[in-house]
Design a protein around this motif. Structure first.
Motif, short mmCIF file in Angstrom:
data_model
loop_
_atom_site.label_atom_id
_atom_site.label_comp_id
_atom_site.label_asym_id
_atom_site.label_seq_id
_atom_site.Cartn_x
_atom_site.Cartn_y
_atom_site.Cartn_z
N SER A 60 0.82 -1.22 0.00
CA SER A 60 0.00 0.00 0.00
C SER A 60 0.85 1.27 0.00
O SER A 60 0.30 2.37 0.11
CB SER A 60 -0.94 0.00 1.22
N HIS A 61 2.16 1.12 -0.17
CA HIS A 61 3.02 2.31 -0.11
C HIS A 61 4.22 2.20 -1.05
O HIS A 61 5.27 1.70 -0.66
CB HIS A 61 3.50 2.50 1.34
N VAL A 62 4.04 2.64 -2.27
CA VAL A 62 5.18 2.72 -3.20
C VAL A 62 5.19 4.06 -3.91
O VAL A 62 4.17 4.70 -4.08
CB VAL A 62 5.18 1.59 -4.27
N HIS A 63 6.39 4.45 -4.34
CA HIS A 63 6.57 5.64 -5.19
C HIS A 63 7.21 5.15 -6.47
O HIS A 63 8.42 4.95 -6.53
CB HIS A 63 7.50 6.66 -4.52
N PHE A 64 6.38 4.91 -7.50
CA PHE A 64 6.93 4.46 -8.77
C PHE A 64 7.24 5.66 -9.71
O PHE A 64 7.79 5.49 -10.78
CB PHE A 64 6.00 3.45 -9.44
N PHE A 147 -6.29 9.80 0.85
CA PHE A 147 -5.52 11.03 0.61
C PHE A 147 -4.26 11.03 1.46
O PHE A 147 -4.32 10.79 2.67
CB PHE A 147 -6.36 12.26 0.94
N LYS A 148 -3.15 11.34 0.83
CA LYS A 148 -1.87 11.34 1.55
C LYS A 148 -1.41 12.76 1.77
O LYS A 148 -1.38 13.57 0.83
CB LYS A 148 -0.84 10.57 0.71
N ALA A 149 -1.03 13.06 3.01
CA ALA A 149 -0.51 14.39 3.34
C ALA A 149 0.85 14.25 4.01
O ALA A 149 1.12 13.28 4.72
CB ALA A 149 -1.47 15.10 4.28
N VAL A 239 1.57 6.46 8.16
CA VAL A 239 2.48 5.62 7.37
C VAL A 239 3.87 5.59 8.00
O VAL A 239 4.24 6.45 8.80
CB VAL A 239 2.56 6.07 5.89
N HIS A 240 4.61 4.59 7.63
CA HIS A 240 6.01 4.37 8.04
C HIS A 240 6.37 4.84 9.45
O HIS A 240 7.30 5.62 9.65
CB HIS A 240 7.01 4.91 7.01
N VAL A 241 5.65 4.32 10.44
CA VAL A 241 6.01 4.61 11.83
C VAL A 241 7.32 3.88 12.12
O VAL A 241 7.47 2.70 11.84
CB VAL A 241 4.90 4.16 12.80
N SER A 312 6.29 -1.17 1.77
CA SER A 312 7.73 -1.06 1.54
C SER A 312 8.22 0.39 1.55
O SER A 312 9.38 0.65 1.83
CB SER A 312 8.12 -1.69 0.19
N ASP A 313 7.34 1.36 1.25
CA ASP A 313 7.77 2.74 0.98
C ASP A 313 8.93 2.75 -0.03
O ASP A 313 9.89 3.50 0.13
CB ASP A 313 8.15 3.48 2.26
N HIS A 314 8.80 1.89 -1.04
CA HIS A 314 9.81 1.84 -2.11
C HIS A 314 9.89 3.22 -2.75
O HIS A 314 8.91 3.72 -3.27
CB HIS A 314 9.36 0.80 -3.13
ZN LIG Z 1 6.56 7.22 1.03
#
Ligand SMILES: [Zn+2]
Length: 467
Positions: A60-64, A147-149, A239-241, A312-314
């Motif tokens: 649920s967390h990637v930056h492509f 929505f991501k902030a 996210v990503h705690v 992953s926060d790839h």
């Molecule tokens: Zn991220």
């Protein structure tokens, strides 16, 4: 005529409910039957003897970074790497694509690129920034997952951080639209001020960077986000705690009735600040990697079920953006989308992690419960939390046949040549792992097998289901 398109035989089925040996009958991309023994005929057979069959991982967390920055990664390569790690679906973050996903037009652009190039299914995040409050509605209509902030500087100019007004107003609107808000929780004042001071004194080493983003910056932002969520009745996902303390704050708020959950990432669970000191730029992220003691604390919260999802926060970038001697200027982001499952399997279920009770017999209760937890954190919980259709995140009759076949006895070392990323860099290169993904099946169709991508891109857009 064959009863099934495919029968998967002999595998151990791992779900959020447990582990059992069963055969799967697959027809038209769906799981049509599950039984200890299927008698029907099938056009094809997959022998899964000795393998564990997980529900396809949903990241649920990637930056492509596509469209606009496909030279950083791109959906084509990113989704292939995901599939090579047992993934069948990703949620792409609204930044660092160009344009960022802040309105209907940019959403349509990204969806079109993904429909043409993604090997796996996908959902899209919309952004929440000071400039796009009036666009949230059209993004919700288009089917954003949420929505991501950013509560702190995102590092990229076209995605400014959400000030308190924006965050509060955005949460109000998101609640009306039935979408959740996800936040990068670090305090803007603390992180910016600490960075400014350090750089001003010429203190720009890796350790100086780590010191500029203390856990209290994370705690202060989580506390603020939680109180806004309580006030606005907005569903919130942190996210990503990076710390157990952060997870504990989330758990306390949830106990008080706030609808808040959190994510952590494999890198916080397997790498520490000692690793970033050694590895440098490939291990730079924000919040940064923490001490071994803090990592152990985070693990205890994960084992106790206080973390809802693992993403992953790839977030890759070209190698030339990761070379500055001033560590503050090095572009942050860790490339890891290909190894979430093997990292978790190695550390948790195979038991390298101190404190994890382990038995090499995969039928042992501790081992089984670790596998079950991994299926929850990487698939079932993601589908539930983000209200995906019931066809995702589970191995059940009627669900999409999205599966990851894993050989839990296979040991391997991560090698740069085997990375499917556009840029073959990752902090995990050279790391010995146990638990190799040998085949990934998307809606009944094999997309990855024995180290190779074996399918054209057929990924579909998935929108959340509203009650
Ligand atoms: Zn991220």
């Amino acid at each position: 005529m064959s009863q099934f398109d495919l029968i998967l035989r002999g595998g151990k089925i791992v779900t959020h409910e447990g582990v059992r040996v069963a055969e799967l009958g697959i027809t038209d991309g769906h799981i049509a039957a599950i039984a200890p023994r299927l008698d029907g005929s099938a056009r094809a057979m997959v022998d899964a003897a000795g393998l564990d069959v997980f529900p396809g991982l949903i990241d649920s967390h990637v930056h492509f970074n596509d469209p606009g920055r496909a030279h950083w990664e791109g959906i084509a390569t990113g989704s292939r790497a995901l599939a090579a790690g047992g993934g069948t679906m990703f949620f792409d973050m609204p930044l660092n694509s160009s344009p960022p996903t802040l309105d209907a037009a940019s959403f349509d652009l990204k969806r079109a690129v993904a429909e043409q190039t993604s090997l796996t299914d996908f959902a899209l995040w919309g952004g929440l920034t000071p400039g796009n409050l009036d666009r949230l509605e059209e993004l919700a209509e288009r089917g954003v997952i949420g929505f991501k902030a950013f509560m702190a500087n995102s590092g990229i100019e076209d995605f400014p951080h959400a000030d308190s007004y924006t965050l509060r107003e955005g949460m109000k609107r998101a609640a009306q639209l039935g979408r959740l808000v996800a936040v990068h929780a670090e305090n803007e004042m603390i992180t910016t001020e600490f960075a400014k001071r350090a750089i001003g004194l010429g203190k720009t080493s890796i350790r100086d960077y780590l010191a500029s983003r203390p856990v209290r910056a994370e705690m202060s932002a989580i506390a603020q986000a939680v109180s806004l969520a309580a006030e606005t009745k907005c569903a919130l996902h942190i996210v990503h705690v990076s710390s157990g303390e952060g997870v504990s704050l989330v758990a306390q708020a949830r106990a008080q009735g706030v609808e808040v959950t959190c994510e952590t990432c494999p890198h916080y669970l397997v790498l520490t600040e000692e690793d970033v000191a050694k590895l440098g730029a490939v291990a730079k992220c924000a919040p940064p990697l923490r001490s071994a003691t803090m990592q152990e604390e985070l693990w205890s919260f994960v084992r106790a079920g206080a973390v809802t999802t693992i993403g992953s926060d790839h977030s890759p970038a070209p190698p030339e953006m990761k070379t500055d001697r001033n560590f503050f200027k090095v572009w942050g982001g860790i490339s890891g989308v290909q190894h979430t499952l093997p990292l978790l399997l190695t550390e948790w279920s195979a038991g390298l992690r101190p404190g994890a009770k382990v038995n090499s017999d995969s039928n042992a209760p501790d081992r089984k419960s670790a596998l079950q937890s991994i299926a929850r954190l990487t698939s079932f919980n993601v589908a539930e939390r983000f209200q995906l259709p019931q066809t995702k995140g589970r191995i059940a009759v009627g669900a999409d046949a999205d599966l990851a076949l894993v050989d839990l006895k296979s040991n391997f070392t991560v090698r740069a040549e085997e990375l499917f990323y556009r840029h073959r860099q990752s902090p995990y290169v050279g790391r010995p792992l146990t638990g190799r993904v040998v085949r990934t099946i998307l809606r009944g169709h094999t997309v990855f097998q024995d180290g190779k991508i074996v399918s054209k891109p057929t990924g579909r857009f998935v929108r959340p289901v509203r009650p």
